[in-house]
Structures are given as C-alpha cells and as structure tokens.
Design a protein around this motif. Structure first.
Motif, PDB file in Angstrom:
ATOM      1  N   GLY A   1      58.521  37.183  19.394  1.00 39.61           N
ATOM      2  CA  GLY A   1      59.643  36.782  20.223  1.00 39.61           C
ATOM      3  C   GLY A   1      60.930  37.443  19.764  1.00 39.61           C
ATOM      4  O   GLY A   1      60.929  38.371  18.944  1.00 39.61           O
ATOM      5  N   ARG A   2      62.048  36.956  20.270  1.00 40.89           N
ATOM      6  CA  ARG A   2      63.345  37.536  19.938  1.00 40.89           C
ATOM      7  C   ARG A   2      64.322  36.455  19.491  1.00 40.89           C
ATOM      8  O   ARG A   2      64.245  35.308  19.954  1.00 40.89           O
TER       9      ARG A   2
ATOM     10  N   LEU B   1      63.001  28.436  22.483  1.00 43.35           N
ATOM     11  CA  LEU B   1      62.033  27.675  21.695  1.00 43.35           C
ATOM     12  C   LEU B   1      62.711  26.719  20.729  1.00 43.35           C
ATOM     13  O   LEU B   1      62.411  25.534  20.694  1.00 43.35           O
ATOM     14  N   LYS B   2      63.622  27.234  19.920  1.00 44.51           N
ATOM     15  CA  LYS B   2      64.337  26.334  19.017  1.00 44.51           C
ATOM     16  C   LYS B   2      65.634  26.986  18.562  1.00 44.51           C
ATOM     17  O   LYS B   2      65.730  28.207  18.458  1.00 44.51           O
ATOM     18  N   GLN B   3      66.617  26.118  18.304  1.00 44.34           N
ATOM     19  CA  GLN B   3      67.906  26.573  17.806  1.00 44.34           C
ATOM     20  C   GLN B   3      67.787  26.780  16.304  1.00 44.34           C
ATOM     21  O   GLN B   3      67.320  25.900  15.578  1.00 44.34           O
ATOM     22  N   ILE B   4      68.183  27.951  15.841  1.00 41.79           N
ATOM     23  CA  ILE B   4      68.042  28.281  14.417  1.00 41.79           C
ATOM     24  C   ILE B   4      69.281  27.846  13.657  1.00 41.79           C
ATOM     25  O   ILE B   4      69.236  26.996  12.771  1.00 41.79           O
TER      26      ILE B   4
ATOM     27  N   GLN C   1      74.715  29.405  17.315  1.00 38.45           N
ATOM     28  CA  GLN C   1      74.248  29.626  18.681  1.00 38.45           C
ATOM     29  C   GLN C   1      73.102  30.635  18.729  1.00 38.45           C
ATOM     30  O   GLN C   1      72.881  31.287  19.756  1.00 38.45           O
ATOM     31  N   GLU C   2      72.380  30.777  17.619  1.00 38.22           N
ATOM     32  CA  GLU C   2      71.215  31.659  17.598  1.00 38.22           C
ATOM     33  C   GLU C   2      69.952  30.863  17.891  1.00 38.22           C
ATOM     34  O   GLU C   2      69.726  29.802  17.297  1.00 38.22           O
ATOM     35  N   TRP C   3      69.133  31.395  18.783  1.00 36.16           N
ATOM     36  CA  TRP C   3      67.921  30.719  19.232  1.00 36.16           C
ATOM     37  C   TRP C   3      66.703  31.617  19.059  1.00 36.16           C
ATOM     38  O   TRP C   3      66.763  32.822  19.294  1.00 36.16           O
ATOM     39  N   GLU C   4      65.612  30.994  18.670  1.00 31.58           N
ATOM     40  CA  GLU C   4      64.316  31.673  18.691  1.00 31.58           C
ATOM     41  C   GLU C   4      63.786  31.559  20.117  1.00 31.58           C
ATOM     42  O   GLU C   4      63.765  30.473  20.706  1.00 31.58           O
ATOM     43  N   THR C   5      63.337  32.681  20.694  1.00 33.13           N
ATOM     44  CA  THR C   5      62.951  32.695  22.100  1.00 33.13           C
ATOM     45  C   THR C   5      61.687  33.531  22.321  1.00 33.13           C
ATOM     46  O   THR C   5      61.293  34.331  21.461  1.00 33.13           O
ATOM     47  N   LEU C   6      61.092  33.336  23.471  1.00 34.93           N
ATOM     48  CA  LEU C   6      60.109  34.268  24.013  1.00 34.93           C
ATOM     49  C   LEU C   6      60.783  34.985  25.175  1.00 34.93           C
ATOM     50  O   LEU C   6      61.485  34.342  25.972  1.00 34.93           O
TER      51      LEU C   6
ATOM     52  N   CYS D   1      70.561  40.169  21.673  1.00 36.23           N
ATOM     53  CA  CYS D   1      69.404  40.183  20.772  1.00 36.23           C
ATOM     54  C   CYS D   1      69.875  40.618  19.382  1.00 36.23           C
ATOM     55  O   CYS D   1      70.428  41.705  19.213  1.00 36.23           O
ATOM     56  N   VAL D   2      69.618  39.751  18.397  1.00 37.71           N
ATOM     57  CA  VAL D   2      70.054  40.060  17.027  1.00 37.71           C
ATOM     58  C   VAL D   2      68.866  40.279  16.090  1.00 37.71           C
ATOM     59  O   VAL D   2      69.052  40.544  14.896  1.00 37.71           O
ATOM     60  N   GLY D   3      67.649  40.199  16.630  1.00 42.84           N
ATOM     61  CA  GLY D   3      66.492  40.444  15.778  1.00 42.84           C
ATOM     62  C   GLY D   3      65.207  39.998  16.437  1.00 42.84           C
ATOM     63  O   GLY D   3      65.207  39.437  17.540  1.00 42.84           O
TER      64      GLY D   3
END
Length: 341
Positions: free
Chosen positions: A127-128, A84-87, A90-95, A119-121
């Motif tokens: 989402g993850r 969905l978007k890069q936070i 290299q961490e990304w918000e995802t479904l 998965c870090v959270g």
C-alpha cells in the motif's frame, strides 16, 4: 495444517448483496461446540439462548467512509484510495488502485480540491502512506467526500450508509464493519439487558486483515496485519466479575473475540489496556477469553473461518457450514448469523 482444509463450495447466489430491512430478521444457526449439534432458529431467539449472568461483548468501532475517488495531479488519472489506519498526524496507511500510478511525491486530488493527499512512502503490504492536506476538520471532509468501503463481493450500492454501521458504533476508525453486530437493534439489546445479561463494549478498529486473503499453503505461515484495540476499566471489571460468578462471556464477532484473546494471552486477566494486535487464531489455539461466539458466515479459506474452527473444532464448523448452505442461509457481511455456545 493446510489452508485448503478450510475450503468449501459456496453458491454465489447465497452471498447477501443487501441488508434486510429489519436488522433482527436474519436467521440464526445455533451450534453446540461440545456435541456439534446444529439448530435452525431466527436472530430474535438469541435472547432465549442467553441466561442471566452472561455477558455479551460488543465492538463499538465505527466504520469510516474510507473509500475515496480522486485524480492524479498533472495527468488526471483516476485513483481509488482506501484508508486503513491513521499512523501519526495526518499520515494514513492506505491501499491505492492502481498502485503503479502512485509513487513517492504523487499528489491525488479529491472532490473540488477540498482534500488532497501526497504520497510520502510505501507500506510493507504494497500500500501507500499518504499525507492528507485539507482545511477544517478531517472527519467532516471525509463525511462529505468518502464512501463506505463495502467488501468486494458486494456489487449492490448501499443507499443508507448507516446499515453498514452497528447501532452502538461510537469510536471512528474501522475500514470495515464488525458485521456480527449488524443484527442488533436497541430494542433487542434492551431485551437482553432485561434478562439480566450484562453488555460490555470493547474497541477493535478493523483494518487490512479483513481484505487480505490467505496466500500461503501452510496456515502457520500466514501473518496477520496489526489492528488497534482498547478495553476500558469498566469493561475489564464487568468481564472479571462475570468469570468469578461463573457466567459466560459471549463475544459478538471475531473482532471482539480477537481482542479478548489478545488481552488474556498478554496479561492473563481482563484489564484496562490498549495496543496493537496481530493475533492469529486457528485450530490448536487454546481459547482463554470467551465462552460463546456470535458470528456471521465467512469466506472459504479465510482467517475468520479458521478462528471459528479453533473455537468449535474444524469438523463441527465445516458441518455447520454445509448445513447452512443446504438450508440456503445468507452468507458474509449482510448475511445470517451463527451462535456457538
């Protein structure tokens, strides 16, 4: 205001499953937002509906091949990931699907191991947050392993991935295409320029809001997901000059409209800026940034139908939609277009 007020019956066969071979071959429904009058036309006639001094605003966001299919390390369970978007970093918000299989510490492997994600959270929307692990350049790895994130109502495959990109797409970052722009070719953009119409670009990276249905009864209770936007100094100057000389600002797509309305609401003028917007536009909102809107036909009860209804009145928009259904227009991402002036 009830969400059901924006409902309508759409025959399933009117949902366009594939893009037309010629981008400009779509039909165009022209709606007069002052009188409610509708006119059936074709997309190439958009040039005739613009006049010298107008400004067309395009969203130049480019869709990421954001759908990844991997396996859970240790069990081999199949996991689908939508970026969905890069936070940060290299961490990304995802479904992820199925979400219940992915908990903090879970590792998902893609391809032959060129990419893995830890998965870090969890994200607020269920989402993850995934941290990507790879060698080389992430976008090159993504181009190799990812697929276009076509909406769930499209069941057909898309052989040419560029047909889900606008011809002017430039800035990578969207999880879905700004679909009103899919109708344009470089040739028709040149025709528009030659008529004395200015063309300006903004960026809004389409995110989770595109995939979220409105799950509340009362429209005012719905919360939009934040999306990143950006306006350049050049675009701000072009839009300001357009307004000063009395020209019309015509947004191509609801993403362009939301960006312009966000900036006008926050600053009271067009200016170079960037940030995150969760603006929710529905009837009762006073439009400040646009004078016209080119848009596709949207899902029943969606925030996009509500935005269009805020611009042209719910009565006129619902009448236009019923006319489009009667006349067998094609709906949604690969469908026909509506121009509201």
């Amino acid at each position: 205001m009830n969400v059901d007020d924006f409902d309508f019956q759409l025959p399933e066969e009117l949902i366009a499953q594939t893009p037309l071979l010629d981008r400009t071959a779509s039909r165009l429904l022209v709606l007069n937002r002052s009188t409610g009058q509708v006119q059936d036309s074709t997309f190439t006639n958009i040039v005739d509906n613009l006049v010298e001094g107008d400004c067309l605003v395009l969203n130049d966001s480019r869709v990421l091949p954001a759908r990844l299919f991997g396996t859970k390390e240790g069990t081999g369970a199949n996991i689908e990931v939508l970026l969905l978007k890069q936070i940060e970093g290299q961490e990304w918000e995802t479904l992820v699907k199925p979400a219940k299989r992915v908990k903090k510490g879970t590792v998902i492997v893609f391809g032959e191991g060129q990419l893995s994600a830890t998965c870090v959270g969890e994200a607020d929307h269920g989402g993850r947050i995934l941290r990507m692990n790879f060698e080389g350049i992430f976008h090159e790895v993504l181009d190799q392993l990812g697929e276009m994130p076509l909406p769930p109502y499209i069941k057909e495959t898309l052989p040419d991935q560029e047909r889900y990109q606008t011809v002017y797409s430039k800035n990578r970052g969207s999880a879905a295409a700004p679909t009103a722009g899919l109708h344009f070719t470089n040739e028709i953009l040149d025709e528009i320029r030659n008529k004395g119409v200015h063309i300006a670009f903004i960026t809004l990276h389409v995110g989770l809001g595109t995939f979220r249905p409105v799950s509340v009864e009362n429209v005012e209770d719905h919360e939009m997901h934040a999306e990143f936007y950006q306006m350049s100094e050049e675009t701000a100057a072009t839009l300001t000059a357009t307004r000063k000389r009395g020209g019309r600002i015509v947004a191509v797509g609801t993403t362009s409209a939301r960006t312009l309305e966000t900036i006008m609401s926050e600053y009271g003028e067009f200016k170079e800026c960037s940030g995150w917007t969760s603006i929710f536009i529905y009837p009762g909102y006073e439009v400040k940034g646009i004078d016209g809107l080119l848009t596709n036909f949207h899902l029943p009860k969606s925030t996009l139908v509500m935005l269009v209804s805020a611009f042209a009145s719910k009565e006129f928009v619902m009448n236009a939609y019923h006319h489009a259904i009667k006349e067998r227009y094609r709906f949604f991402s690969f469908g026909d277009a509506m121009l509201i002036l």
